[in-house]
Design an enzyme around this catalytic site. Structure first.
Site, short mmCIF file in Angstrom:
data_model
loop_
_atom_site.label_atom_id
_atom_site.label_comp_id
_atom_site.label_asym_id
_atom_site.label_seq_id
_atom_site.Cartn_x
_atom_site.Cartn_y
_atom_site.Cartn_z
N SER A 251 9.21 -57.04 50.43
CA SER A 251 10.30 -56.25 49.88
C SER A 251 10.54 -55.06 50.79
CB SER A 251 9.90 -55.76 48.48
OG SER A 251 10.76 -54.71 48.06
N GLN B 16 24.62 -50.38 42.11
CA GLN B 16 23.57 -51.14 41.43
C GLN B 16 22.29 -50.33 41.22
OE1 GLN B 16 23.50 -54.14 44.68
NE2 GLN B 16 21.31 -54.23 44.31
N GLN C 13 18.77 -61.97 39.21
CA GLN C 13 19.98 -61.76 40.02
C GLN C 13 20.60 -63.11 40.40
OE1 GLN C 13 20.58 -58.75 43.33
NE2 GLN C 13 19.81 -60.49 44.51
N GLY D 42 17.43 -64.95 47.13
CA GLY D 42 15.98 -65.15 47.06
C GLY D 42 15.47 -65.28 45.63
N GLY E 239 11.36 -62.11 54.22
CA GLY E 239 12.07 -62.68 53.06
C GLY E 239 13.55 -62.86 53.38
N HIS E 240 14.15 -61.81 53.93
CA HIS E 240 15.57 -61.91 54.32
C HIS E 240 15.76 -62.98 55.39
CE1 HIS E 240 15.47 -57.47 53.11
NE2 HIS E 240 16.37 -57.97 52.30
N GLY F 45 19.59 -54.51 53.76
CA GLY F 45 18.96 -54.09 55.01
C GLY F 45 17.48 -53.82 54.88
P1 AMP Z 1 17.84 -57.06 49.13
O1 AMP Z 1 18.08 -56.62 50.54
O2 AMP Z 1 16.55 -56.60 48.56
O3 AMP Z 1 19.03 -56.82 48.23
O4 AMP Z 1 17.69 -58.64 49.20
C1 AMP Z 1 18.68 -59.46 49.78
C2 AMP Z 1 18.35 -60.89 49.48
O5 AMP Z 1 17.07 -61.21 50.00
C3 AMP Z 1 18.30 -61.19 47.96
O6 AMP Z 1 18.86 -62.47 47.72
C4 AMP Z 1 16.81 -61.20 47.69
O7 AMP Z 1 16.45 -61.99 46.59
C5 AMP Z 1 16.28 -61.80 48.98
N1 AMP Z 1 14.87 -61.45 49.15
C6 AMP Z 1 14.32 -60.21 49.11
N2 AMP Z 1 12.98 -60.28 49.25
C7 AMP Z 1 12.67 -61.59 49.40
C8 AMP Z 1 11.46 -62.33 49.61
N3 AMP Z 1 10.29 -61.72 49.67
N4 AMP Z 1 11.54 -63.66 49.72
C9 AMP Z 1 12.73 -64.31 49.64
N5 AMP Z 1 13.92 -63.67 49.46
C10 AMP Z 1 13.89 -62.34 49.34
#
Ligand code: AMP
Length: 283
Positions: free
Chosen positions: A187, A61, A155, A149, A36-37, A31
């Site tokens: 992020s 985690q 990961q 991502g 990026g998401h 969330g």
């Molecule tokens: P998170 O919510 O941080 O656990 O991220 C969920 C997914 O979004 C994971 O696969 C991350 O690698 C991807 N993700 C997070 N930040 C970015 C970004 N800046 N660009 C591309 N994918 C992203």
């Protein structure tokens, strides 16, 4: 857009979709959504008939309880964003829907050496928690495609290994990192960076670019690591945790560039006690 907080309801919704031949694309997230998401959601929308996004800040985690408690949450904004993107279903459970009883985590994964370097070294148990939640979510959603991502490159490798070892019939897609104008990788944690230090946060990305230029021009990996360490530590607000060159084929640290196509530069550090990670490929 359907919103579910119980896995049983999500499973009942997805069953008929799957039997009707719909291809399911799955984007797991914690969330506090950003561009990026959304790149992952858009990739799923292009390829799959039904896009499912999960929003769950997974406690297992986080090796640091404070970090878990401070993790940004913006559920209703996230829902609005996902609706605009045309996401078909959101699964946003409480902890007890996925961990029953809460706090008990008995299954242990072993990914060998990959877990002992970079994030695995500095965040013990992190990848065990990632693998546990990803396994649970894959079993609930049973997607045809899943999107991760590049920002979390290690990961991605862990998930790839998990899919391989547990014989999941899921196509894994790697989506390039989405960045701010100054290069800072987007992020959820960026929301916590105070405005007065925000420009300095881009130095993690800039040091990756500097490191890559040095390597391209013939500096050794060790010379480059020393230079980047000094570069980051020259800024009082920044702390370097690691800067490493990685052979991404086997996901091992390397001090020589043997395979240019399969080499990444990875960095992690802190700005104002906020932990940021990033990486770029050598080519
Ligand atoms: P998170 O919510 O941080 O656990 O991220 C969920 C997914 O979004 C994971 O696969 C991350 O690698 C991807 N993700 C997070 N930040 C970015 C970004 N800046 N660009 C591309 N994918 C992203």
């Amino acid at each position: 857009m359907k919103v579910f907080s119980l896995k049983s309801d999500l499973i009942s919704y997805l069953g008929p979709e799957r039997s009707n031949g719909m291809k399911i694309g799955f984007v797991p997230t914690m969330g506090a959504l950003h561009e990026g998401h959304l790149a992952l959601i858009r990739a799923s929308k292009k390829e799959a008939d039904c896009t499912v996004c999960s929003i769950f800040v997974n406690p297992t985690q986080f090796n640091n309880r404070k970090d878990f408690l401070k993790y940004p949450v913006s559920l209703s904004e996230d829902m609005d964003i996902l609706k605009i993107e045309g996401c078909n279903a959101v699964y946003a459970p409480g902890e007890d829907d996925l961990y029953d009883p809460p706090g008990v985590n008995t299954v242990k994964f072993n990914f060998g050496k990959v877990e002992t370097i970079l994030e695995g070294k500095y965040r013990p148990e992190h990848f065990n928690g990632v693998a546990l939640i990803v396994t649970k979510l894959f079993n609930i959603v049973q997607p045809h495609f899943t999107y991760f991502g590049q920002k979390d490159l290690q990961q991605y490798f862990i998930v790839r290994q998990l899919i391989h070892d547990l014989c999941y019939n899921i196509q894994l897609r790697l989506i390039p990192t989405v960045r701010e104008k100054d290069g800072l990788a987007q992020s959820s944690r960026n929301r916590r960076i105070p405005e007065n230090v925000r420009p300095e946060a881009a130095l993690f990305y800039k040091s990756l670019i500097t490191g890559r230029d040095m390597l391209h021009k013939g500096s050794t990996v060790n010379e480059t690591k020393e230079y980047i360490k000094d570069m980051i530590e020259g800024h009082p607000g920044l702390q370097l945790e690691y800067f490493e060159v990685v052979d991404t084929e086997k996901f091992t640290l390397t001090d020589q560039i043997n395979n240019k196509n399969n080499t990444a530069l990875c960095i992690a550090g802190y700005i104002n006690n906020i932990r940021l990670i990033d990486n770029i490929m050598y080519i």
